[in-house]
Write a protein that holds these residues in place. Structure first.
Motif, PDB file in Angstrom:
ATOM      1  N   VAL A   1       0.835  -1.207   0.000  1.00 26.14           N
ATOM      2  CA  VAL A   1       0.000   0.000   0.000  1.00 26.14           C
ATOM      3  C   VAL A   1       0.863   1.247   0.000  1.00 26.14           C
ATOM      4  O   VAL A   1       0.569   2.237  -0.689  1.00 26.14           O
ATOM      5  CB  VAL A   1      -0.964  -0.007   1.200  1.00 26.14           C
ATOM      6  CG1 VAL A   1      -1.635   1.361   1.365  1.00 26.14           C
ATOM      7  CG2 VAL A   1      -2.026  -1.081   1.022  1.00 26.14           C
ATOM      8  N   ASN A   2       1.940   1.205   0.743  1.00 28.81           N
ATOM      9  CA  ASN A   2       2.878   2.333   0.765  1.00 28.81           C
ATOM     10  C   ASN A   2       3.505   2.549  -0.608  1.00 28.81           C
ATOM     11  O   ASN A   2       3.654   3.689  -1.084  1.00 28.81           O
ATOM     12  CB  ASN A   2       3.964   2.103   1.814  1.00 28.81           C
ATOM     13  CG  ASN A   2       3.446   2.249   3.225  1.00 28.81           C
ATOM     14  OD1 ASN A   2       2.420   2.908   3.455  1.00 28.81           O
ATOM     15  ND2 ASN A   2       4.146   1.649   4.184  1.00 28.81           N
TER      16      ASN A   2
ATOM     17  N   SER B   1       0.986   4.034  -2.963  1.00 31.36           N
ATOM     18  CA  SER B   1       0.789   5.438  -2.628  1.00 31.36           C
ATOM     19  C   SER B   1       1.906   6.294  -3.195  1.00 31.36           C
ATOM     20  O   SER B   1       1.667   7.362  -3.779  1.00 31.36           O
ATOM     21  CB  SER B   1       0.700   5.594  -1.112  1.00 31.36           C
ATOM     22  OG  SER B   1       0.542   6.938  -0.764  1.00 31.36           O
TER      23      SER B   1
ATOM     24  N   LYS C   1       1.643   6.418  -7.066  1.00 30.95           N
ATOM     25  CA  LYS C   1       0.554   7.297  -7.482  1.00 30.95           C
ATOM     26  C   LYS C   1       0.956   8.759  -7.365  1.00 30.95           C
ATOM     27  O   LYS C   1       0.572   9.605  -8.203  1.00 30.95           O
ATOM     28  CB  LYS C   1      -0.699   7.028  -6.651  1.00 30.95           C
ATOM     29  CG  LYS C   1      -1.431   5.773  -7.078  1.00 30.95           C
ATOM     30  CD  LYS C   1      -2.730   5.608  -6.293  1.00 30.95           C
ATOM     31  CE  LYS C   1      -3.506   4.383  -6.804  1.00 30.95           C
ATOM     32  NZ  LYS C   1      -4.792   4.204  -6.073  1.00 30.95           N
ATOM     33  N   GLU C   2       1.719   9.040  -6.324  1.00 27.94           N
ATOM     34  CA  GLU C   2       2.221  10.404  -6.158  1.00 27.94           C
ATOM     35  C   GLU C   2       3.173  10.764  -7.299  1.00 27.94           C
ATOM     36  O   GLU C   2       3.101  11.857  -7.877  1.00 27.94           O
ATOM     37  CB  GLU C   2       2.921  10.528  -4.797  1.00 27.94           C
ATOM     38  CG  GLU C   2       3.458  11.917  -4.471  1.00 27.94           C
ATOM     39  CD  GLU C   2       2.326  12.914  -4.250  1.00 27.94           C
ATOM     40  OE1 GLU C   2       2.574  14.120  -4.455  1.00 27.94           O
ATOM     41  OE2 GLU C   2       1.206  12.505  -3.874  1.00 27.94           O
TER      42      GLU C   2
ATOM     43  N   GLU D   1      -1.398  -3.446  -6.560  1.00 26.59           N
ATOM     44  CA  GLU D   1      -2.810  -3.532  -6.189  1.00 26.59           C
ATOM     45  C   GLU D   1      -3.315  -4.961  -6.282  1.00 26.59           C
ATOM     46  O   GLU D   1      -4.112  -5.419  -5.466  1.00 26.59           O
ATOM     47  CB  GLU D   1      -3.638  -2.615  -7.091  1.00 26.59           C
ATOM     48  CG  GLU D   1      -3.499  -1.145  -6.724  1.00 26.59           C
ATOM     49  CD  GLU D   1      -4.296  -0.238  -7.652  1.00 26.59           C
ATOM     50  OE1 GLU D   1      -4.665  -0.709  -8.754  1.00 26.59           O
ATOM     51  OE2 GLU D   1      -4.535   0.922  -7.275  1.00 26.59           O
TER      52      GLU D   1
END
Length: 572
Positions: A253-254, A257, A260-261, A333
């Protein structure tokens, strides 16, 4: 029972042979040549103690230390049968009675049955207490008429005294047994109330039942939990795996994240145009050409083509990175989805199952609740039973109190009159103008005593009268012959030493006259008492009553004149 002979296997011991009836005097004399000498330690009081010793008094280590391994014996007669009781100073735990070796307890039990008519239900009475009514031994036993044994409990003393007076001694025993039981119950109740668990709820209105209900509900819940509990053998492994899955999901998940950034930043960069306004640049070039009179258009076109090429390359690179990040996001994902599926499966398994430690923990909690519930229930039940028994005892005591009052009223003109009249007649021998009597009343107080028995002689607080009262009371117990076969009475010289000088001879004369009724009276006398009697009485009376009844003389002239044949300071 009459005494025949007191002796020892020690040849130095001076054997005492008792006359069968009447007065027997043991005279203690001092050394006639030594004015400082006394008759103490010659053996007068020791003779009395040795009778007690042979009749089962408690063991005395001082005797063992002073005169070890010596046998003393006492010959006596009961119902025409001769007995010899022999006891060793070192082996005091046994007594030989007519060649039968008995433990102290068994000897005393046998003597009780031989000498006293004790009903079966009178279980608290003892031979040692009863026989001591005829053998006052120690100094403290000459303080009061009804105190025969040093440190004897009042209720036990009253039991023996009542029994020998012919009163209903069962009533005495019943009261102190009830009071002792009540005291015991009260102590147990207080101990229960101090219990850590029970004390937390005891005494609060309704709290006990509420606490019991609360514990019963908790127990029911835990029992249901245990009945549906499934123990997983690999519970710990799955628990550890679930922890790892949680950690891995967080890592992915990190990464998602962060990617995506980065993707958002790239998209923003693509939107930025390196040449903000192309028309402004063209106008700028034209002004330069006019002012400098040069032609830079071709050069500008080349530069413009170069920049266009760089922009295309930049956009292509951003698009590639964007695609790469998007693919990586999709990959992570997907991994998160797979991990979460496994994680959720493990959580469901963990929720449906438990480890052995959890099962044990629930069991321990359940057992703890059950233990507390059982303790509170039992304590509560015991408290209720104790209260009920306490109320029953109070009722029994109240009923017994009424029945005792009725009983004493019924015997007031028979037994009580007989006791009072006999005592009064004995007192008249000593005091013509003084009234003597015995009062027997119901003791209804909150104590262990059933009767209040008082022997009184008018002005009995005066010097010497207490000794007369003791003498008369002891003779009363002897001569009334209630529930016993004892026909002797043994007094120490201290009784006569403290007695009014005018009452000594009447006492000894009366004691001698007891021989006509088949009784035996034994007493020790000090030389000064003997000499005073000799001065006060005419020669004939003195000789017939005193001198002729001396059975042994003990003196401090030499060791051979002492009872033991040696000089020993002996405490008993």
């Amino acid at each position: 029972m009459k005494l025949i002979e007191l002796g020892s296997d020690d040849k130095k011991f001076r054997t005492i042979k008792f006359k069968e009836n009447g007065l027997n005097l043991i005279l203690g004399k001092r050394n006639s040549e030594d004015s400082k000498s006394t008759y103490n330690g010659v053996g007068k009081s020791l003779a009395l103690y040795l009778v007690q010793f042979c009749l089962g008094t408690k063991a005395n280590k001082k005797i063992t230390n002073k005169i070890p391994n010596v046998n003393f014996y006492l010959k006596f007669r009961i119902d025409g049968i001769n007995y010899t009781a022999k006891r060793n100073t070192t082996k005091q735990s046994v007594i030989t009675l007519n060649d039968e070796t008995l433990k102290l307890l068994d000897f005393n039990s046998k003597m009780l049955s031989l000498l006293f008519e004790v009903p079966e239900e009178l279980s608290k009475i003892s031979f040692r207490s009863l026989i001591s009514r005829f053998l006052r031994t120690r100094k403290e036993e000459y303080n009061d008429f009804d105190s025969f044994v040093v440190k004897e409990q009042e209720d036990r003393s009253l039991l023996s005294n009542s029994f020998l007076l012919g009163l209903d001694a069962i009533k005495v025993q019943r009261k102190f047994e009830f009071k002792e039981e009540f005291t015991k119950i009260d102590k147990l109740r207080k101990v229960l109330q101090k219990d850590e668990i029970f004390n937390s709820v005891f005494g609060i209105e309704g709290e006990i039942s509420l606490k019991i209900n609360e514990l019963e509900k908790k127990i029911s819940i835990l029992e249901d939990d245990l009945s549906s509990f499934k123990v997983a053998e690999n519970y710990k492994d799955i628990q550890e795996e679930t922890k790892k899955l949680s950690f891995e999901i967080k890592q992915h998940v990190n990464i998602i994240s962060i990617n995506k950034e980065l993707l958002s930043n790239i998209e923003q960069s693509i939107k930025i145009n390196p040449i903000s306004n192309k028309n402004e640049v063209i106008e700028f070039i034209k002004r330069v050409e006019i002012e400098l009179n040069i032609n830079i258009q071709d050069r500008i076109n080349q530069v413009n083509e170069f920049h266009e090429s760089i922009i295309k390359q930049r956009t292509s690179r951003f698009e590639n990175e964007k695609k790469k990040l998007a693919d990586e996001i999709l990959l992570h994902e997907k991994l998160v989805g797979e991990l979460e599926k496994k994680y959720n499966q493990n959580l469901k398994y963990i929720n449906e199952h438990g480890g052995l430690e959890d099962f044990t923990s629930i069991n321990l909690k359940l057992n703890d609740f059950k233990f507390n519930l059982d303790r509170i229930k039992k304590s509560s039940e015991l408290i209720a039973n104790y209260k009920k028994r306490g109320d029953e005892i109070k009722l029994f005591l109240a009923q017994d109190n009424l029945s005792t009052t009725t009983y004493l009223e019924n015997i007031s003109n028979t037994l009580i009159k007989e006791i009072t009249d006999n005592f009064s007649e004995l007192v008249k021998i000593f005091y013509i103008n003084k009234f003597g009597g015995i009062s027997i009343e119901n003791n209804s107080g909150d104590n262990k005593l059933r009767y209040s028995i008082e022997a009184r002689i008018q002005d009995d607080s005066s010097d010497g009268i207490n000794e007369v009262k003791i003498f008369c009371f002891d003779l009363l117990l002897l001569t009334m012959k209630k529930n016993h076969k004892v026909k002797f009475l043994f007094h120490d010289s201290r009784l006569f030493s403290d007695m009014d000088t005018h009452q000594r001879f009447p006492a000894l004369k009366l004691a001698n006259k007891l021989g006509e009724q088949g009784f035996q009276y034994i007493a020790s006398l000090n030389q000064d008492t003997y000499e005073m009697l000799e001065k006060e009485q005419d020669e004939s009376d003195f000789k017939s009553i005193i001198k002729d009844n001396i059975i042994i003389e003990l003196s401090s002239d030499n060791d051979e004149s002492r009872l033991l044949g040696v000089h020993i300071d002996l405490e008993y």
